[in-house]
Design a protein around this motif. Structure first.
Motif, PDB file in Angstrom:
ATOM      1  N   THR A 111       8.126  40.046  -5.194  1.00 28.89           N
ATOM      2  CA  THR A 111       9.382  39.358  -5.754  1.00 28.89           C
ATOM      3  C   THR A 111      10.082  38.468  -4.737  1.00 28.89           C
ATOM      4  O   THR A 111      10.909  37.775  -5.187  1.00 28.89           O
ATOM      5  CB  THR A 111      10.393  40.466  -6.137  1.00 28.89           C
ATOM      6  N   ALA A 115       6.882  42.548 -16.186  1.00 33.42           N
ATOM      7  CA  ALA A 115       6.579  41.495 -15.414  1.00 33.42           C
ATOM      8  C   ALA A 115       5.957  40.112 -16.223  1.00 33.42           C
ATOM      9  O   ALA A 115       5.357  40.754 -17.268  1.00 33.42           O
ATOM     10  CB  ALA A 115       5.664  41.925 -14.091  1.00 33.42           C
ATOM     11  N   ASP A 169      18.270  50.539 -12.337  1.00 30.37           N
ATOM     12  CA  ASP A 169      17.693  49.339 -12.099  1.00 30.37           C
ATOM     13  C   ASP A 169      17.422  48.862 -10.862  1.00 30.37           C
ATOM     14  O   ASP A 169      18.551  48.568  -9.979  1.00 30.37           O
ATOM     15  CB  ASP A 169      18.230  48.150 -12.976  1.00 30.37           C
ATOM     16  N   TRP A 188       1.863  36.736  -7.471  1.00 27.33           N
ATOM     17  CA  TRP A 188       2.240  37.285  -8.702  1.00 27.33           C
ATOM     18  C   TRP A 188       0.907  37.046  -9.652  1.00 27.33           C
ATOM     19  O   TRP A 188       0.906  35.897 -10.293  1.00 27.33           O
ATOM     20  CB  TRP A 188       3.283  36.362  -9.040  1.00 27.33           C
ATOM     21  N   SER A 222      15.874  46.063  -9.918  1.00 21.35           N
ATOM     22  CA  SER A 222      15.113  44.667 -10.099  1.00 21.35           C
ATOM     23  C   SER A 222      15.681  43.736  -9.056  1.00 21.35           C
ATOM     24  O   SER A 222      14.949  42.678  -8.783  1.00 21.35           O
ATOM     25  CB  SER A 222      15.320  44.186 -11.700  1.00 21.35           C
ATOM     26  N   ALA A 223      16.933  44.063  -8.629  1.00 23.52           N
ATOM     27  CA  ALA A 223      17.669  42.824  -7.703  1.00 23.52           C
ATOM     28  C   ALA A 223      17.006  43.010  -6.276  1.00 23.52           C
ATOM     29  O   ALA A 223      17.133  42.051  -5.467  1.00 23.52           O
ATOM     30  CB  ALA A 223      19.254  43.131  -7.630  1.00 23.52           C
ATOM     31  N   LEU A 256       7.659  48.924 -15.029  1.00 21.47           N
ATOM     32  CA  LEU A 256       7.700  47.423 -14.450  1.00 21.47           C
ATOM     33  C   LEU A 256       7.429  46.547 -15.655  1.00 21.47           C
ATOM     34  O   LEU A 256       6.432  46.903 -16.489  1.00 21.47           O
ATOM     35  CB  LEU A 256       6.514  47.232 -13.534  1.00 21.47           C
ATOM     36  N   LYS A 294       9.483  36.346 -14.097  1.00 20.42           N
ATOM     37  CA  LYS A 294      10.377  37.344 -14.620  1.00 20.42           C
ATOM     38  C   LYS A 294       9.905  38.669 -14.270  1.00 20.42           C
ATOM     39  O   LYS A 294       8.897  39.136 -14.361  1.00 20.42           O
ATOM     40  CB  LYS A 294      10.706  37.138 -16.084  1.00 20.42           C
ATOM     41  N   CYS A 295      10.952  39.621 -13.989  1.00 21.64           N
ATOM     42  CA  CYS A 295      10.516  40.998 -13.675  1.00 21.64           C
ATOM     43  C   CYS A 295      11.548  42.182 -13.886  1.00 21.64           C
ATOM     44  O   CYS A 295      12.923  41.708 -13.612  1.00 21.64           O
ATOM     45  CB  CYS A 295       9.712  41.316 -12.239  1.00 21.64           C
ATOM     46  N   SER A 296      11.388  43.125 -14.055  1.00 15.19           N
ATOM     47  CA  SER A 296      12.138  44.219 -14.271  1.00 15.19           C
ATOM     48  C   SER A 296      11.707  45.681 -13.768  1.00 15.19           C
ATOM     49  O   SER A 296      10.761  46.094 -14.102  1.00 15.19           O
ATOM     50  CB  SER A 296      12.804  44.552 -15.711  1.00 15.19           C
ATOM     51  N   LEU A 297      12.374  46.028 -12.668  1.00 13.80           N
ATOM     52  CA  LEU A 297      11.898  47.544 -12.280  1.00 13.80           C
ATOM     53  C   LEU A 297      12.828  48.606 -12.613  1.00 13.80           C
ATOM     54  O   LEU A 297      13.978  48.371 -11.842  1.00 13.80           O
ATOM     55  CB  LEU A 297      11.201  47.500 -10.582  1.00 13.80           C
ATOM     56  N   VAL A 298      12.346  49.556 -13.125  1.00 15.06           N
ATOM     57  CA  VAL A 298      13.477  50.773 -13.408  1.00 15.06           C
ATOM     58  C   VAL A 298      12.982  52.171 -13.069  1.00 15.06           C
ATOM     59  O   VAL A 298      11.606  52.246 -13.458  1.00 15.06           O
ATOM     60  CB  VAL A 298      14.028  50.499 -14.885  1.00 15.06           C
TER      61      VAL A 298
END
Length: 318
Positions: free
Chosen positions: A288, A70, A22, A293, A24-25, A68, A8-12
């Protein structure tokens, strides 16, 4: 793969007005280093196939922050939130473009914050910290984990003038602590302290391969990204799983062989007897769209001096 072990991750990225975008995709890689020193976390992100509009905004410096999150499905949280220092675009091949971003946590506060004040007679170390905290509030810094600094009153006044980081060095030295900006907070950690929470690492909880014993009795190891592991975390290993440090005795004389064996025996004896180690260096690596990871950890044996635990270090409402 178990649902709990899904990445699971999110980058903004965030602009000066606080508006977030965002990313993240998209495919991206990251590399983050975090040491038990005053120097902030450093990160490098490589983001692939952005639209030309977003790529241009990044390289023109229209975004100021990058964040980030993660981990894995049941354990993911913020591992980096920093200021963008430098961005550059490029091309890997005929079809894939990228933007590389270099960032640092609280870089402006560390590099540019100054202090210029005078404390009246009767000040304490707590007053010194309050003055230093006030000097970085405009950078968005608040108080994090801070030890009890004591209320001993000094008989004379004290001028405080110069770079904020230099004055923090002095206060940390006087209180036998280390200090660092962490996620928009300023933290001081008493030397030789550790978290009371013990994180057990084995092949069922994210340990990759076998830990490697270092010559000073610590261990280097690799594990899956676990946001619960931070600087001064306490991890528990099965010492029998660690590669032991050895010295080759082939093609050397008897005296040299004896000395090498004594050194190897001394190093082995310094392994933590209960398998508990304190984390002093963390390197994160992620992709990603690839297999990476991981966290690479440098750890030292807990030792006899680690009696003060971080849950005894109060977070004050300064």
């Amino acid at each position: 793969m178990s649902e709990n072990w899904r990445r699971k991750c999110s980058l903004v990225v965030v602009d000066e007005e606080g508006n977030g975008l965002d990313l993240s995709a998209l495919k991206f890689t990251f590399s983050i280093t975090w040491q038990d020193t005053k120097y902030p976390k450093k990160a490098e992100f490589k983001i692939f196939n952005l639209s030309s509009d977003v790529a241009n905004k990044l390289t023109r410096g229209e975004f100021a922050q990058i964040q980030l999150l993660a981990g894995y499905q049941d354990n993911a949280s913020l591992i980096f939130s920093g200021e963008i220092i430098f961005s550059i675009d490029g091309r890997d091949n005929a079809t894939d473009t990228f933007v590389t971003i270099q960032a640092s946590e609280n870089d402006k506060a560390f590099c540019y914050a100054t202090v210029n004040t005078t404390l009246a007679a009767g000040y304490s170390k707590t007053d010194v910290f309050q003055a230093l905290l006030k000097a970085v509030r405009n950078f968005g810094i608040t108080a994090g984990l801070i030890p009890e600094l004591g209320d001993i009153k000094m008989p004379r006044g004290k001028p405080i003038y110069g770079m904020h980081r230099d004055e923090m060095d002095r206060l940390a030295s006087q209180t036998h602590s280390t200090w660092q900006f962490v996620n928009n907070t300023i933290q001081m950690r008493p030397e030789n302290t550790h978290s009371t929470d013990i994180i057990v690492l084995n092949n069922q909880t994210g340990l990759i391969g076998m830990p490697q014993q270092t010559i000073d009795g610590g261990v280097n190891l690799q594990c899956l990204i676990n946001p619960n592991i931070v600087i001064n975390s306490l991890i528990r290993l099965d010492n029998s799983s660690a590669y032991k440090t050895t010295s080759s005795t082939g093609n050397i004389n008897a005296d040299s062989a004896k000395e090498a064996n004594q050194q190897a025996k001394a190093a082995s004896s310094t392994l933590s007897k209960d398998g508990d180690y304190r984390v002093i260096n963390i390197s994160y690596r992620g992709d990603t769209r690839g297999n990476e990871w991981y966290m690479d950890l440098v750890c030292i044996a807990k030792g006899q001096s680690d009696a003060i635990a971080l849950n005894k270090v109060a977070s004050h409402d300064y």
